[in-house]
Motif scaffolding. Sequence first.
Motif, mmCIF file in Angstrom:
data_model
loop_
_atom_site.group_PDB
_atom_site.id
_atom_site.type_symbol
_atom_site.label_atom_id
_atom_site.label_comp_id
_atom_site.label_asym_id
_atom_site.label_seq_id
_atom_site.Cartn_x
_atom_site.Cartn_y
_atom_site.Cartn_z
ATOM 1 N N UNK A 139 14.719 -52.411 2.876
ATOM 2 C CA UNK A 139 16.010 -53.051 3.124
ATOM 3 C C UNK A 139 16.619 -52.566 4.438
ATOM 4 N N UNK A 140 16.469 -51.285 4.736
ATOM 5 C CA UNK A 140 16.969 -50.751 5.999
ATOM 6 C C UNK A 140 16.247 -51.375 7.187
ATOM 7 N N UNK A 141 14.953 -51.553 7.042
ATOM 8 C CA UNK A 141 14.163 -52.178 8.112
ATOM 9 C C UNK A 141 14.590 -53.617 8.320
ATOM 10 N N UNK A 142 14.629 -54.378 7.227
ATOM 11 C CA UNK A 142 14.945 -55.808 7.330
ATOM 12 C C UNK A 142 16.343 -56.045 7.884
ATOM 13 N N UNK A 143 17.297 -55.197 7.484
ATOM 14 C CA UNK A 143 18.686 -55.390 7.913
ATOM 15 C C UNK A 143 18.873 -55.169 9.409
ATOM 16 N N UNK A 144 17.936 -54.455 10.033
ATOM 17 C CA UNK A 144 18.070 -54.138 11.456
ATOM 18 C C UNK A 144 17.056 -54.861 12.330
ATOM 19 N N UNK A 145 16.429 -55.878 11.783
ATOM 20 C CA UNK A 145 15.588 -56.713 12.642
ATOM 21 C C UNK A 145 14.130 -56.789 12.298
ATOM 22 N N UNK A 146 13.647 -55.989 11.349
ATOM 23 C CA UNK A 146 12.253 -56.081 10.944
ATOM 24 C C UNK A 146 11.387 -54.971 11.508
ATOM 25 N N UNK A 147 10.257 -54.758 10.840
ATOM 26 C CA UNK A 147 9.378 -53.645 11.189
ATOM 27 C C UNK A 147 8.810 -53.762 12.602
ATOM 28 N N UNK A 148 8.320 -54.941 12.972
ATOM 29 C CA UNK A 148 7.690 -55.097 14.290
ATOM 30 C C UNK A 148 8.624 -54.749 15.436
ATOM 31 N N UNK A 149 9.801 -55.355 15.503
ATOM 32 C CA UNK A 149 10.730 -55.020 16.586
ATOM 33 C C UNK A 149 11.166 -53.554 16.584
ATOM 34 N N UNK A 150 11.423 -53.006 15.379
ATOM 35 C CA UNK A 150 11.826 -51.602 15.320
ATOM 36 C C UNK A 150 10.710 -50.675 15.796
ATOM 37 N N UNK A 151 9.489 -50.976 15.376
ATOM 38 C CA UNK A 151 8.369 -50.129 15.777
ATOM 39 C C UNK A 151 8.129 -50.231 17.283
ATOM 40 N N UNK A 152 8.308 -51.408 17.835
ATOM 41 C CA UNK A 152 8.175 -51.572 19.287
ATOM 42 C C UNK A 152 9.214 -50.737 20.015
ATOM 43 N N UNK A 153 10.455 -50.739 19.511
ATOM 44 C CA UNK A 153 11.515 -49.935 20.124
ATOM 45 C C UNK A 153 11.209 -48.451 19.983
ATOM 46 N N UNK A 154 10.657 -48.050 18.832
ATOM 47 C CA UNK A 154 10.334 -46.629 18.610
ATOM 48 C C UNK A 154 9.364 -46.113 19.657
ATOM 49 N N UNK A 155 8.439 -46.946 20.089
ATOM 50 C CA UNK A 155 7.435 -46.493 21.062
ATOM 51 C C UNK A 155 8.036 -46.219 22.438
ATOM 52 N N UNK A 156 9.299 -46.609 22.639
ATOM 53 C CA UNK A 156 9.951 -46.305 23.920
ATOM 54 C C UNK A 156 10.656 -44.953 23.895
ATOM 55 N N UNK A 157 10.677 -44.290 22.747
ATOM 56 C CA UNK A 157 11.397 -43.020 22.630
ATOM 57 C C UNK A 157 10.633 -41.898 23.332
ATOM 58 N N UNK A 158 11.384 -40.936 23.831
ATOM 59 C CA UNK A 158 10.770 -39.770 24.438
ATOM 60 C C UNK A 158 10.331 -38.757 23.398
ATOM 61 N N UNK A 159 9.716 -37.682 23.868
ATOM 62 C CA UNK A 159 9.230 -36.643 22.971
ATOM 63 C C UNK A 159 10.384 -36.048 22.168
ATOM 64 N N UNK A 160 10.096 -35.728 20.913
ATOM 65 C CA UNK A 160 11.112 -35.220 19.990
ATOM 66 C C UNK A 160 11.824 -33.988 20.528
ATOM 67 N N UNK A 161 11.084 -33.061 21.127
ATOM 68 C CA UNK A 161 11.653 -31.785 21.554
ATOM 69 C C UNK A 161 12.070 -31.776 23.023
ATOM 70 N N UNK A 162 12.139 -32.965 23.640
ATOM 71 C CA UNK A 162 12.463 -33.039 25.060
ATOM 72 C C UNK A 162 13.869 -33.574 25.275
ATOM 73 N N UNK A 163 14.248 -33.640 26.531
ATOM 74 C CA UNK A 163 15.559 -34.192 26.879
ATOM 75 C C UNK A 163 15.607 -35.696 26.673
#
Length: 446
Positions: free
Chosen positions: A249-273
């Motif tokens: 439900x959280x995924x669907x409410x914010x646009x769906x798995x594909x778009x969210x996962x695509x956006x996630x791949x733009x994130x920087x390293x967890x422990x970085x700036x």
Amino acid sequence: MPMSRPRFRLSAALVGAGLLISACANPGMGSDRDDPTAPVTLTFWHGWSTPGEVKALNDSVARFEKRHRNITVKLVPNVTDETMNQALRAGGSDAPDVVSSFTTNNVGQYCSSGMWADLDPFLRKTGVDKKRVFPKTLLDYTSYRGRQCALPLLADSYGLYYNKDAFKKAGITRPPRTMSELKRDAVKLTERTEDGGYRRVGFMPNFRLYQNSPDRMFAQWGPRYFDAHGKARLAEDPASEQFFATARALVDAQGGYGPLEKFRTTFGDEMSSQNAFLTQKLAMHLDGEWRGLMLKDAKAPFHWGTAPMPVPDDRPETYGRGYLTGTVLGIAHSSRHQNAAWELVRYLTTDTDQVVRFANAIHNVPSTKAALNSPELDADPAFRTFLTIARNRYSVALPPSTNGGQYVTALQDFSYAVEAGKVPDLGKGLRGLDAQIDADNLQSEN
């Protein structure tokens, strides 16, 4: 800086390579007949690696050596579980006396194999009442089937970080307390770009994100992974389907798995700036207590706060709970200086002043009841949120298993498939997951 957190995938890989301890291991015999007042040098292997962490532990050991002038401690930092386990299997003079691990779900292996010594005899003969000293959940993840082969050395609790500026702009007055509130707020906080992408996601539920291993959010339901006989029972627990339905439900409410996962791949390293919460690509984020210190050090360009993770709507009385884990400390069974080693273990894990000073130094949660209530703890409200989570009677940790984190890896793989829409029949899939976990456990015991 946070303690290094090995992914559960590592544990599974080591099992496959035959490098982790099996239940049929035959550890070298040590000795618990040594005189702890005689001159001795102990070797202590640990996994901390950053300068601040290493200094804090070195300072702790220096305080111990001032109390025990006859004991010298040789510290070896940045040791992985793989290296430690190989050394304990081999035995010999190069093996450590005192050992630590960040992987609490490997305790079942350490205890059942006999590679880590049973600490109950040491606790009894030195008058340490473990049930009075340590919170129950922390005792649970440092023992296995009645064998207390480890003790907790600081803990981690997981909660919600949220961007106060984004909340104010969206008209949200407090952090969400239930899963339905989390979904509502996540939608309000999500901002899209003109081309349909994301500028910011309210709450990213995808399981591959940073600390989003599924077991950590699943903790809000208080699941039971195994029955009294050690059989997997996820398919029997209604919480399992409720958890996956909530995540979907959280995924669907914010646009769906594909778009969210695509956006996630733009994130920087967890422990970085370039961490996605720090760069304001996430308005809310699941993380541990150490993140607060990192946000301060990075001079986050927004106001932020912390709160417990939301709970299921039908369990409001459990609000304040969270997922717990931490460092475990023990004595190598092959050590010839177990009584002296126990003096070090006892000091590091039960001395209130020491536990508080170490917790403040590396911004982790203290692991004794007395230390959790000490007025000397860091007074920062953002940090104290995680102390409250650690004290909450509903907070849970992963249960130990004979094959370490392999069952968690199985849950992760299953969860990746579920969120990607590759499990059409969730009930059937959960029954298959239980069967896989049981088969893996059976193989590790034979």
